[in-house]
Design a protein around this motif. Sequence first.
Motif, PDB file in Angstrom:
ATOM      1  N   ASN A  76    -137.817  35.895  13.483  1.00 60.35           N
ATOM      2  CA  ASN A  76    -139.101  35.311  13.046  1.00 60.35           C
ATOM      3  C   ASN A  76    -138.915  33.913  12.465  1.00 60.35           C
ATOM      4  N   THR A  77    -138.162  33.114  13.183  1.00 62.99           N
ATOM      5  CA  THR A  77    -137.956  31.730  12.755  1.00 62.99           C
ATOM      6  C   THR A  77    -138.409  30.768  13.851  1.00 62.99           C
ATOM      7  N   VAL A  78    -138.795  29.587  13.422  1.00 60.23           N
ATOM      8  CA  VAL A  78    -139.159  28.533  14.351  1.00 60.23           C
ATOM      9  C   VAL A  78    -138.521  27.241  13.858  1.00 60.23           C
ATOM     10  N   THR A  79    -138.023  26.449  14.796  1.00 63.52           N
ATOM     11  CA  THR A  79    -137.410  25.176  14.441  1.00 63.52           C
ATOM     12  C   THR A  79    -138.110  24.041  15.186  1.00 63.52           C
ATOM     13  N   LEU A  80    -137.984  22.872  14.623  1.00 63.39           N
ATOM     14  CA  LEU A  80    -138.530  21.668  15.248  1.00 63.39           C
ATOM     15  C   LEU A  80    -137.450  20.596  15.196  1.00 63.39           C
ATOM     16  N   GLN A  81    -136.885  20.285  16.350  1.00 64.39           N
ATOM     17  CA  GLN A  81    -135.908  19.212  16.453  1.00 64.39           C
ATOM     18  C   GLN A  81    -136.660  17.923  16.727  1.00 64.39           C
ATOM     19  N   MET A  82    -136.507  16.964  15.827  1.00 65.26           N
ATOM     20  CA  MET A  82    -137.239  15.707  15.936  1.00 65.26           C
ATOM     21  C   MET A  82    -136.253  14.578  16.177  1.00 65.26           C
ATOM     22  N   ASN A  83    -136.343  13.954  17.334  1.00 63.06           N
ATOM     23  CA  ASN A  83    -135.477  12.842  17.701  1.00 63.06           C
ATOM     24  C   ASN A  83    -136.294  11.562  17.845  1.00 63.06           C
ATOM     25  N   SER A  84    -135.605  10.452  17.857  1.00 61.69           N
ATOM     26  CA  SER A  84    -136.246   9.144  18.017  1.00 61.69           C
ATOM     27  C   SER A  84    -137.433   8.996  17.060  1.00 61.69           C
ATOM     28  N   LEU A  85    -137.192   9.329  15.820  1.00 61.37           N
ATOM     29  CA  LEU A  85    -138.279   9.301  14.844  1.00 61.37           C
ATOM     30  C   LEU A  85    -138.793   7.897  14.611  1.00 61.37           C
ATOM     31  N   GLU A  86    -140.089   7.810  14.391  1.00 63.69           N
ATOM     32  CA  GLU A  86    -140.786   6.543  14.175  1.00 63.69           C
ATOM     33  C   GLU A  86    -141.472   6.589  12.808  1.00 63.69           C
ATOM     34  N   PRO A  87    -141.714   5.426  12.224  1.00 59.77           N
ATOM     35  CA  PRO A  87    -142.431   5.421  10.937  1.00 59.77           C
ATOM     36  C   PRO A  87    -143.757   6.176  11.000  1.00 59.77           C
ATOM     37  N   GLU A  88    -144.385   6.176  12.166  1.00 63.81           N
ATOM     38  CA  GLU A  88    -145.658   6.875  12.329  1.00 63.81           C
ATOM     39  C   GLU A  88    -145.504   8.399  12.241  1.00 63.81           C
ATOM     40  N   ASP A  89    -144.279   8.886  12.288  1.00 64.01           N
ATOM     41  CA  ASP A  89    -144.044  10.323  12.139  1.00 64.01           C
ATOM     42  C   ASP A  89    -144.005  10.752  10.672  1.00 64.01           C
ATOM     43  N   THR A  90    -144.055   9.790   9.780  1.00 63.09           N
ATOM     44  CA  THR A  90    -144.055  10.117   8.356  1.00 63.09           C
ATOM     45  C   THR A  90    -145.263  10.978   8.014  1.00 63.09           C
ATOM     46  N   ALA A  91    -145.002  12.140   7.445  1.00 61.86           N
ATOM     47  CA  ALA A  91    -146.070  13.091   7.153  1.00 61.86           C
ATOM     48  C   ALA A  91    -145.506  14.300   6.420  1.00 61.86           C
ATOM     49  N   GLU A  92    -146.420  15.108   5.895  1.00 61.31           N
ATOM     50  CA  GLU A  92    -146.063  16.433   5.413  1.00 61.31           C
ATOM     51  C   GLU A  92    -146.154  17.351   6.624  1.00 61.31           C
ATOM     52  N   TYR A  93    -145.099  18.099   6.876  1.00 60.15           N
ATOM     53  CA  TYR A  93    -145.050  18.987   8.031  1.00 60.15           C
ATOM     54  C   TYR A  93    -145.220  20.432   7.564  1.00 60.15           C
ATOM     55  N   PHE A  94    -146.133  21.125   8.225  1.00 61.67           N
ATOM     56  CA  PHE A  94    -146.482  22.486   7.835  1.00 61.67           C
ATOM     57  C   PHE A  94    -146.148  23.474   8.948  1.00 61.67           C
ATOM     58  N   CYS A  95    -145.521  24.536   8.563  1.00 61.37           N
ATOM     59  CA  CYS A  95    -145.288  25.654   9.466  1.00 61.37           C
ATOM     60  C   CYS A  95    -146.529  26.542   9.481  1.00 61.37           C
ATOM     61  N   TYR A  96    -146.842  27.089  10.640  1.00 62.57           N
ATOM     62  CA  TYR A  96    -148.044  27.912  10.814  1.00 62.57           C
ATOM     63  C   TYR A  96    -147.697  29.125  11.663  1.00 62.57           C
ATOM     64  N   THR A  97    -148.333  30.234  11.361  1.00 61.57           N
ATOM     65  CA  THR A  97    -148.171  31.395  12.209  1.00 61.57           C
ATOM     66  C   THR A  97    -149.486  32.153  12.340  1.00 61.57           C
ATOM     67  N   ARG A  98    -149.686  32.743  13.477  1.00 59.68           N
ATOM     68  CA  ARG A  98    -150.837  33.614  13.717  1.00 59.68           C
ATOM     69  C   ARG A  98    -150.322  34.937  14.257  1.00 59.68           C
ATOM     70  N   GLY A  99    -150.823  36.008  13.712  1.00 55.29           N
ATOM     71  CA  GLY A  99    -150.411  37.338  14.170  1.00 55.29           C
ATOM     72  C   GLY A  99    -151.293  38.394  13.555  1.00 55.29           C
ATOM     73  N   ARG A 100    -150.816  39.638  13.586  1.00 53.73           N
ATOM     74  CA  ARG A 100    -151.635  40.713  13.029  1.00 53.73           C
ATOM     75  C   ARG A 100    -150.767  41.818  12.433  1.00 53.73           C
ATOM     76  N   PHE A 101    -151.363  42.508  11.468  1.00 50.99           N
ATOM     77  CA  PHE A 101    -150.759  43.708  10.902  1.00 50.99           C
ATOM     78  C   PHE A 101    -151.272  44.891  11.695  1.00 50.99           C
ATOM     79  N   SER A 102    -150.404  45.680  12.275  1.00 48.87           N
ATOM     80  CA  SER A 102    -150.776  46.866  13.031  1.00 48.87           C
ATOM     81  C   SER A 102    -151.852  46.501  14.061  1.00 48.87           C
ATOM     82  N   VAL A 103    -153.030  47.091  13.985  1.00 51.09           N
ATOM     83  CA  VAL A 103    -154.097  46.818  14.941  1.00 51.09           C
ATOM     84  C   VAL A 103    -155.225  46.034  14.288  1.00 51.09           C
TER      85      VAL A 103
END
Length: 120
Positions: A76-103
Amino acid sequence: QVQLVESGGGLVEAGGSLRLSCAASGSGFTINTMAWYRQGPGKQRELVATITSSGSINYGDSVKGRFTIARDNAKNTVTLQMNSLEPEDTAEYFCYTRGRFSVGPLRDYWGQGTQVTVSS
């Protein structure tokens, strides 16, 4: 309840690379989509990349060809490899998930955010 813990943000020079990681925890929660969003100074939150449990991937136009999202369904992990970064990439980065408990209904959860700053 589901918790998302992000790591890997920091300060980097333009052209450099960073790798963000996010680990999701929550007993009985089946994850469908995991994603990264970002919000720069004075800007609205925007999609960076999404990945479904089947491996379908979508990128925001501004990061295509530079960022790579990956997921480990067993951990249950997700990664983000960011290459060739630009000043415009400056930001707060948020992880997000969507799913469900049981049904139950689909639920959305967000991480606390990790700051990425790219200097010119």
